[in-house]
Design a protein around this motif. Structure first.
Motif, PDB file in Angstrom:
ATOM      1  N   UNK A 115       0.832  -1.203   0.000  1.00 44.80           N
ATOM      2  CA  UNK A 115       0.000   0.000   0.000  1.00 44.80           C
ATOM      3  C   UNK A 115       0.873   1.262   0.000  1.00 44.80           C
ATOM      4  N   UNK A 116       1.911   1.264   0.831  1.00 47.58           N
ATOM      5  CA  UNK A 116       2.823   2.415   0.864  1.00 47.58           C
ATOM      6  C   UNK A 116       3.453   2.653  -0.506  1.00 47.58           C
ATOM      7  N   UNK A 133       9.602  17.722  -0.379  1.00 50.72           N
ATOM      8  CA  UNK A 133       8.707  18.123   0.697  1.00 50.72           C
ATOM      9  C   UNK A 133       7.471  17.222   0.713  1.00 50.72           C
ATOM     10  N   UNK A 134       6.901  16.959  -0.458  1.00 51.13           N
ATOM     11  CA  UNK A 134       5.742  16.053  -0.539  1.00 51.13           C
ATOM     12  C   UNK A 134       6.128  14.653  -0.085  1.00 51.13           C
ATOM     13  N   UNK A 135       7.309  14.188  -0.491  1.00 53.56           N
ATOM     14  CA  UNK A 135       7.779  12.865  -0.077  1.00 53.56           C
ATOM     15  C   UNK A 135       7.965  12.803   1.445  1.00 53.56           C
ATOM     16  N   UNK A 153       5.934  10.450   3.889  1.00 50.03           N
ATOM     17  CA  UNK A 153       6.635   9.492   4.759  1.00 50.03           C
ATOM     18  C   UNK A 153       6.288   9.714   6.222  1.00 50.03           C
ATOM     19  N   UNK A 154       6.124  10.953   6.609  1.00 52.13           N
ATOM     20  CA  UNK A 154       5.779  11.260   7.991  1.00 52.13           C
ATOM     21  C   UNK A 154       4.368  10.784   8.325  1.00 52.13           C
ATOM     22  N   UNK A 208       9.153   7.113   8.900  1.00 53.03           N
ATOM     23  CA  UNK A 208      10.339   6.374   8.454  1.00 53.03           C
ATOM     24  C   UNK A 208      10.551   6.622   6.953  1.00 53.03           C
ATOM     25  N   UNK A 209      11.754   7.013   6.633  1.00 51.22           N
ATOM     26  CA  UNK A 209      12.099   7.202   5.230  1.00 51.22           C
ATOM     27  C   UNK A 209      12.537   5.857   4.673  1.00 51.22           C
TER      28      UNK A 209
END
Length: 157
Positions: A12-13, A58-60, A64-65, A71-72
């Motif tokens: 899903x991620x 910034x969107x990434x 991720x947040x 977690x990156x």
């Protein structure tokens, strides 16, 4: 709080990261369309690309947040890049092609309108300007000659 993701959560991620990349592709298309419509210098292209890169990361980071528990993850980053690339190479290519053809067609239409309507008016004004200019030059020459003749007649007297 768990520190690991199940396979379904990772899937899903990854897929949502691909969607994020596609959305960023849409934003990138705004920059590309602007470059087509308005001629850009190299420094402007650099600034736009820099702004887009900042927006992408910034969107990434926000994604991720929010979704990846802060977690990156590499696979999330690769999903976002993959989504961006898929969009640019598929839909983005179509958008840019349509924009180029449409802007070229609109430019041809405006040039045709200019040639039909404004160009003859411009020629008329240029012709009137030349006639007025020649009259002014002729009058100024006559005035200079008259001034010289008056000066000579005054000197003789």
């Amino acid at each position: 709080m768990e520190t690991f993701f199940t396979v379904s959560e990772q899937t899903k991620l990854f897929l949502w990261a691909c969607v994020l990349g596609g959305a960023m592709g849409i934003i990138f298309d705004f920059f590309r369309v602007a470059r087509i419509l308005v001629k850009h210098r190299k420094i402007a292209v650099f600034v736009e690309d820099f702004i887009f890169t900042i927006l992408f990361f910034l969107a990434f980071f926000v994604y991720s947040t929010e979704r990846a528990r802060g977690q990156l993850r590499f696979f999330v980053f690769m999903g976002a890049l993959l989504g961006l690339l898929i969009y640019i190479l598929s839909v983005g290519t179509v958008v840019v092609t349509i924009t180029r053809k449409t802007s070229a067609l609109i430019l041809k239409i405006f040039r045709g309108i200019y040639r039909i309507t404004l160009y003859p008016v411009k020629k008329l004004f240029v012709w009137i300007g030349q006639k007025i200019k020649s009259k002014f030059v002729q009058n100024s020459t006559n005035l200079k000659n008259y001034a010289r003749s008056v000066k000579k007649s005054l000197k003789r007297k």
